[in-house]
Design a protein around this motif. Structure first.
Motif, short mmCIF file in Angstrom:
data_model
loop_
_atom_site.label_atom_id
_atom_site.label_comp_id
_atom_site.label_asym_id
_atom_site.label_seq_id
_atom_site.Cartn_x
_atom_site.Cartn_y
_atom_site.Cartn_z
N ASP A 21 0.87 -1.18 0.00
CA ASP A 21 0.00 0.00 0.00
C ASP A 21 0.90 1.22 0.00
OD1 ASP A 21 -1.85 1.99 0.30
OD2 ASP A 21 -2.64 1.28 2.22
N ILE A 22 1.08 1.83 -1.16
CA ILE A 22 2.06 2.89 -1.34
C ILE A 22 1.70 4.14 -0.54
CG2 ILE A 22 1.13 4.04 -3.37
CD1 ILE A 22 4.73 2.92 -2.91
N ASP A 23 0.44 4.34 -0.22
CA ASP A 23 0.01 5.52 0.52
C ASP A 23 -0.17 5.24 2.01
OD1 ASP A 23 -0.01 7.20 -1.70
OD2 ASP A 23 -2.01 6.54 -2.27
N GLN A 24 0.22 4.06 2.47
CA GLN A 24 0.09 3.73 3.87
C GLN A 24 1.01 4.62 4.70
OE1 GLN A 24 0.69 -0.38 4.73
NE2 GLN A 24 -0.09 -0.20 6.79
N ARG A 25 0.55 4.95 5.90
CA ARG A 25 1.32 5.85 6.75
C ARG A 25 1.93 5.10 7.92
NH1 ARG A 25 -1.01 11.39 6.49
NH2 ARG A 25 -2.31 11.40 4.65
N THR A 26 2.99 5.68 8.44
CA THR A 26 3.63 5.11 9.63
C THR A 26 2.81 5.49 10.86
OG1 THR A 26 4.96 7.08 10.07
CG2 THR A 26 5.91 5.42 8.58
N GLU A 27 3.26 5.03 12.02
CA GLU A 27 2.55 5.38 13.24
C GLU A 27 2.64 6.87 13.54
OE1 GLU A 27 6.64 3.77 14.43
OE2 GLU A 27 5.09 3.25 13.03
N TYR A 28 3.53 7.58 12.84
CA TYR A 28 3.67 9.02 13.00
C TYR A 28 2.91 9.80 11.93
CZ TYR A 28 7.35 7.35 16.02
OH TYR A 28 8.05 6.68 16.99
N GLY A 29 2.17 9.10 11.08
CA GLY A 29 1.36 9.75 10.07
C GLY A 29 2.11 10.14 8.82
N GLN A 30 3.28 9.56 8.58
CA GLN A 30 4.09 9.92 7.43
C GLN A 30 3.97 8.86 6.34
OE1 GLN A 30 7.73 9.81 9.54
NE2 GLN A 30 7.64 11.94 10.16
N ALA A 31 3.67 9.29 5.14
CA ALA A 31 3.64 8.39 3.99
C ALA A 31 5.08 8.25 3.47
CB ALA A 31 2.73 8.94 2.91
N ALA A 32 5.33 7.18 2.72
CA ALA A 32 6.67 6.93 2.18
C ALA A 32 7.13 8.09 1.30
CB ALA A 32 6.68 5.63 1.38
N LEU A 33 6.21 8.71 0.57
CA LEU A 33 6.56 9.84 -0.28
C LEU A 33 7.10 11.00 0.56
CD1 LEU A 33 6.56 11.17 -3.06
CD2 LEU A 33 4.20 11.86 -2.63
N TYR A 34 6.44 11.27 1.68
CA TYR A 34 6.88 12.34 2.57
C TYR A 34 8.27 12.03 3.13
CZ TYR A 34 7.39 15.09 6.81
OH TYR A 34 7.89 15.91 7.78
N VAL A 35 8.48 10.79 3.55
CA VAL A 35 9.76 10.39 4.14
C VAL A 35 10.89 10.54 3.12
CG1 VAL A 35 11.03 8.43 5.12
CG2 VAL A 35 8.68 8.86 5.82
N ALA A 36 10.67 10.09 1.90
CA ALA A 36 11.70 10.21 0.86
C ALA A 36 12.01 11.68 0.56
CB ALA A 36 11.26 9.48 -0.40
N ALA A 37 10.97 12.50 0.50
CA ALA A 37 11.18 13.93 0.23
C ALA A 37 11.91 14.59 1.40
CB ALA A 37 9.84 14.61 -0.01
#
Length: 170
Positions: free
Chosen positions: A121-137
């Motif tokens: 699930d590419i839009d799944q968020r971490t327990e901190y509410g961050q999506a993988a796209l946000y983390v990479a950026a």
């Protein structure tokens, strides 16, 4: 892998593209709205297929059976990076989500591509509410951001989930 060198399809080079006559030129990186519609449609289809495979994963790990090798000898074999990226991706949804986040933090485009192809699930968020796209950026991994947006079809329009800072009422 998702890279920005040479002649590329939709801005990225994929394994096996070297002899493909259907490769179009690169993307104007200053104006990503010029991205070919075909690339956007492929990303949306890839995202749906990946999510379907991800939803088929168990949510809890089943007990693992010990496999006997029937007297076969263990041998060492060097693996190419793409084969190595497909290993140990997780057997459950939560394990796969953690692997996605680790790949985004590292900016590992080969691993991101392998995870999308296996199902995540590419839009799944971490327990901190961050999506993988946000983390990479956040970690300035431009190739990983492009891979998530244009290869995996990640949504850039997800609103952030902010922690509740209101005082607790008694």
């Amino acid at each position: 892998a998702c890279t920005r060198d040479g002649k590329v399809r939709g801005g990225f080079r994929f394994d096996g593209d070297e002899d493909d006559p259907n490769i179009d030129g690169g993307v104007n990186w200053d104006d990503l709205s010029t991205l070919p519609e075909r690339v956007q449609e492929e990303a949306i289809l890839r995202k749906a297929t990946s999510l379907e495979a991800f939803n088929a994963l168990p949510t809890v790990a089943a007990t693992q059976k010990v496999l006997k090798r029937n007297g076969q000898r263990n041998t060492f074999k060097a693996l190419p990076a793409s084969a190595l990226a497909r290993m140990y991706m997780g057997l459950t949804q939560s394990q796969r989500a953690k692997e996605l986040n680790k790949a985004a933090v590292k900016g590992d485009t080969t691993r991101l591509e392998a995870l999308v192809n296996a199902g995540v699930d590419i839009d799944q968020r971490t327990e901190y509410g961050q999506a993988a796209l946000y983390v990479a950026a956040y970690h300035n991994h431009f190739p990983a951001v492009c891979c998530l947006l244009f290869f995996a079809g990640a949504s850039a329009a997800l609103p952030p989930i902010l922690p509740d800072t209101s005082p607790a009422s008694s």
